[in-house]
Write a protein that holds these residues in place. Structure first.
Motif, PDB file in Angstrom:
ATOM      1  N   LEU A  63       0.845  -1.192   0.000  1.00 47.98           N
ATOM      2  CA  LEU A  63       0.000   0.000   0.000  1.00 47.98           C
ATOM      3  C   LEU A  63       0.879   1.239   0.000  1.00 47.98           C
ATOM      4  O   LEU A  63       1.930   1.268   0.638  1.00 47.98           O
ATOM      5  N   THR A  64       0.429   2.246  -0.718  1.00 46.57           N
ATOM      6  CA  THR A  64       1.190   3.488  -0.809  1.00 46.57           C
ATOM      7  C   THR A  64       0.769   4.411   0.330  1.00 46.57           C
ATOM      8  O   THR A  64      -0.415   4.739   0.458  1.00 46.57           O
ATOM      9  N   PRO A  65       1.718   4.855   1.160  1.00 45.10           N
ATOM     10  CA  PRO A  65       1.353   5.748   2.276  1.00 45.10           C
ATOM     11  C   PRO A  65       1.113   7.175   1.802  1.00 45.10           C
ATOM     12  O   PRO A  65       1.657   7.601   0.780  1.00 45.10           O
ATOM     13  N   SER A  66       0.289   7.901   2.561  1.00 48.71           N
ATOM     14  CA  SER A  66       0.044   9.313   2.256  1.00 48.71           C
ATOM     15  C   SER A  66       1.308  10.109   2.600  1.00 48.71           C
ATOM     16  O   SER A  66       2.258   9.582   3.183  1.00 48.71           O
ATOM     17  N   LYS A  76       7.995   4.399   0.322  1.00 50.71           N
ATOM     18  CA  LYS A  76       7.974   3.147  -0.422  1.00 50.71           C
ATOM     19  C   LYS A  76       6.693   2.347  -0.093  1.00 50.71           C
ATOM     20  O   LYS A  76       6.314   2.261   1.078  1.00 50.71           O
ATOM     21  N   PRO A  77       6.004   1.764  -1.099  1.00 53.63           N
ATOM     22  CA  PRO A  77       4.805   0.956  -0.815  1.00 53.63           C
ATOM     23  C   PRO A  77       5.170  -0.288   0.007  1.00 53.63           C
ATOM     24  O   PRO A  77       6.084  -1.024  -0.345  1.00 53.63           O
ATOM     25  N   VAL A  78       4.466  -0.485   1.123  1.00 51.85           N
ATOM     26  CA  VAL A  78       4.696  -1.624   2.017  1.00 51.85           C
ATOM     27  C   VAL A  78       3.354  -2.215   2.440  1.00 51.85           C
ATOM     28  O   VAL A  78       2.328  -1.539   2.399  1.00 51.85           O
ATOM     29  N   PRO A  79       3.338  -3.483   2.857  1.00 49.74           N
ATOM     30  CA  PRO A  79       2.091  -4.085   3.336  1.00 49.74           C
ATOM     31  C   PRO A  79       1.592  -3.420   4.617  1.00 49.74           C
ATOM     32  O   PRO A  79       2.358  -2.805   5.357  1.00 49.74           O
ATOM     33  N   ARG A  80       0.308  -3.568   4.874  1.00 56.12           N
ATOM     34  CA  ARG A  80      -0.330  -2.956   6.043  1.00 56.12           C
ATOM     35  C   ARG A  80       0.355  -3.383   7.350  1.00 56.12           C
ATOM     36  O   ARG A  80       0.534  -2.582   8.256  1.00 56.12           O
ATOM     37  N   THR A  81       0.746  -4.648   7.430  1.00 57.49           N
ATOM     38  CA  THR A  81       1.392  -5.142   8.647  1.00 57.49           C
ATOM     39  C   THR A  81       2.713  -4.426   8.901  1.00 57.49           C
ATOM     40  O   THR A  81       3.042  -4.107  10.038  1.00 57.49           O
ATOM     41  N   GLU A  82       3.454  -4.161   7.822  1.00 59.74           N
ATOM     42  CA  GLU A  82       4.727  -3.461   7.952  1.00 59.74           C
ATOM     43  C   GLU A  82       4.530  -1.996   8.316  1.00 59.74           C
ATOM     44  O   GLU A  82       5.358  -1.408   9.024  1.00 59.74           O
ATOM     45  N   VAL A  83       3.427  -1.408   7.839  1.00 61.92           N
ATOM     46  CA  VAL A  83       3.139  -0.007   8.167  1.00 61.92           C
ATOM     47  C   VAL A  83       2.974   0.139   9.674  1.00 61.92           C
ATOM     48  O   VAL A  83       3.603   1.005  10.302  1.00 61.92           O
ATOM     49  N   VAL A  84       2.166  -0.733  10.260  1.00 56.59           N
ATOM     50  CA  VAL A  84       1.927  -0.677  11.709  1.00 56.59           C
ATOM     51  C   VAL A  84       3.216  -0.961  12.466  1.00 56.59           C
ATOM     52  O   VAL A  84       3.529  -0.294  13.462  1.00 56.59           O
ATOM     53  N   ASP A 124      -6.726   2.843  18.349  1.00 61.84           N
ATOM     54  CA  ASP A 124      -7.132   3.705  17.244  1.00 61.84           C
ATOM     55  C   ASP A 124      -6.082   3.736  16.133  1.00 61.84           C
ATOM     56  O   ASP A 124      -6.323   4.293  15.065  1.00 61.84           O
ATOM     57  N   LEU A 125      -4.937   3.150  16.379  1.00 58.56           N
ATOM     58  CA  LEU A 125      -3.824   3.222  15.432  1.00 58.56           C
ATOM     59  C   LEU A 125      -4.177   2.577  14.091  1.00 58.56           C
ATOM     60  O   LEU A 125      -3.892   3.134  13.034  1.00 58.56           O
ATOM     61  N   ALA A 126      -4.827   1.433  14.104  1.00 59.00           N
ATOM     62  CA  ALA A 126      -5.192   0.750  12.853  1.00 59.00           C
ATOM     63  C   ALA A 126      -6.186   1.586  12.042  1.00 59.00           C
ATOM     64  O   ALA A 126      -6.117   1.638  10.812  1.00 59.00           O
ATOM     65  N   LYS A 127      -7.095   2.265  12.736  1.00 60.98           N
ATOM     66  CA  LYS A 127      -8.075   3.118  12.063  1.00 60.98           C
ATOM     67  C   LYS A 127      -7.380   4.289  11.374  1.00 60.98           C
ATOM     68  O   LYS A 127      -7.719   4.652  10.242  1.00 60.98           O
ATOM     69  N   ILE A 128      -6.388   4.855  12.048  1.00 60.83           N
ATOM     70  CA  ILE A 128      -5.649   5.987  11.488  1.00 60.83           C
ATOM     71  C   ILE A 128      -4.810   5.536  10.294  1.00 60.83           C
ATOM     72  O   ILE A 128      -4.756   6.225   9.273  1.00 60.83           O
ATOM     73  N   VAL A 129      -4.176   4.385  10.411  1.00 59.24           N
ATOM     74  CA  VAL A 129      -3.372   3.846   9.302  1.00 59.24           C
ATOM     75  C   VAL A 129      -4.259   3.635   8.081  1.00 59.24           C
ATOM     76  O   VAL A 129      -3.873   3.940   6.951  1.00 59.24           O
ATOM     77  N   ASN A 130      -5.463   3.152   8.294  1.00 58.98           N
ATOM     78  CA  ASN A 130      -6.401   2.889   7.192  1.00 58.98           C
ATOM     79  C   ASN A 130      -6.727   4.148   6.415  1.00 58.98           C
ATOM     80  O   ASN A 130      -6.907   4.115   5.198  1.00 58.98           O
ATOM     81  N   LYS A 131      -6.786   5.281   7.107  1.00 55.16           N
ATOM     82  CA  LYS A 131      -7.106   6.555   6.441  1.00 55.16           C
ATOM     83  C   LYS A 131      -5.930   7.081   5.612  1.00 55.16           C
ATOM     84  O   LYS A 131      -6.122   7.857   4.693  1.00 55.16           O
ATOM     85  N   HIS A 132      -4.708   6.629   5.919  1.00 55.41           N
ATOM     86  CA  HIS A 132      -3.517   7.190   5.291  1.00 55.41           C
ATOM     87  C   HIS A 132      -2.811   6.259   4.322  1.00 55.41           C
ATOM     88  O   HIS A 132      -1.654   6.492   3.983  1.00 55.41           O
ATOM     89  N   VAL A 133      -3.457   5.188   3.886  1.00 54.39           N
ATOM     90  CA  VAL A 133      -2.860   4.306   2.868  1.00 54.39           C
ATOM     91  C   VAL A 133      -3.841   4.083   1.739  1.00 54.39           C
ATOM     92  O   VAL A 133      -5.057   4.180   1.908  1.00 54.39           O
ATOM     93  N   LYS A 134      -3.287   3.808   0.555  1.00 50.44           N
ATOM     94  CA  LYS A 134      -4.128   3.511  -0.622  1.00 50.44           C
ATOM     95  C   LYS A 134      -3.691   2.200  -1.223  1.00 50.44           C
ATOM     96  O   LYS A 134      -2.558   1.870  -1.316  1.00 50.44           O
TER      97      LYS A 134
END
Length: 134
Positions: A63-66, A76-84, A124-134
């Motif tokens: 996923l591409t981060p904002s 760099k695009p990384v998986p959701r698990t790596e973002v967290v 709330d961290l997962a919810k925030i991450v969801n708003k900032h990745v595509k």
């Protein structure tokens, strides 16, 4: 006749008196167990090996981060698990967990635009991450 009645009364069965509760016997010491002779274990066929558990493809999709999230974890695009995981590495490196309540994360200069407030709950961290990745 009177003697016959008296004899009948004496011959009639009397009601049994209630028995007294039996005294509890003192617990006996258990005799030491003798080791049973070991039997030769029957040879079993080798169990089938299970295949390694495969991760869910949805979690592994890059996923591409904002722009605000990219300041913390990189662009760099990384998986959701790596973002967290990278956000938690940043939080621990900069000692941003609240001292009294470890479930809360204090925002610094980079995290404040990401969180939108000074402090958030770790849940709330997962919810925030969801708003900032595509």
């Amino acid at each position: 006749m009177a003697t016959a009645k008296k004899a009948a009364k004496k011959a009639a069965p009397k009601k049994a008196a209630p028995k007294k509760a039996a005294k509890k016997a003192a617990p006996k010491k258990a005799a030491p167990k003798k080791a049973a002779p070991k039997k030769a274990a029957a040879k079993k066929a080798a169990p089938k090996k299970k295949s390694a558990r495969k991760p869910n493809a949805a979690f592994m999709a890059p996923l591409t981060p904002s722009a605000t999230l990219a300041e913390v974890i990189g662009s760099k695009p990384v998986p959701r698990t790596e973002v967290v995981k990278k956000i938690w590495d940043y939080i621990k490196k900069n000692n941003l967990q609240d001292k009294k309540n470890r479930r809360n994360i204090n925002a610094d200069g980079k995290l404040k635009p990401l969180f939108g407030k000074d402090q958030i709950s770790m849940f709330d961290l997962a919810k925030i991450v969801n708003k900032h990745v595509k």
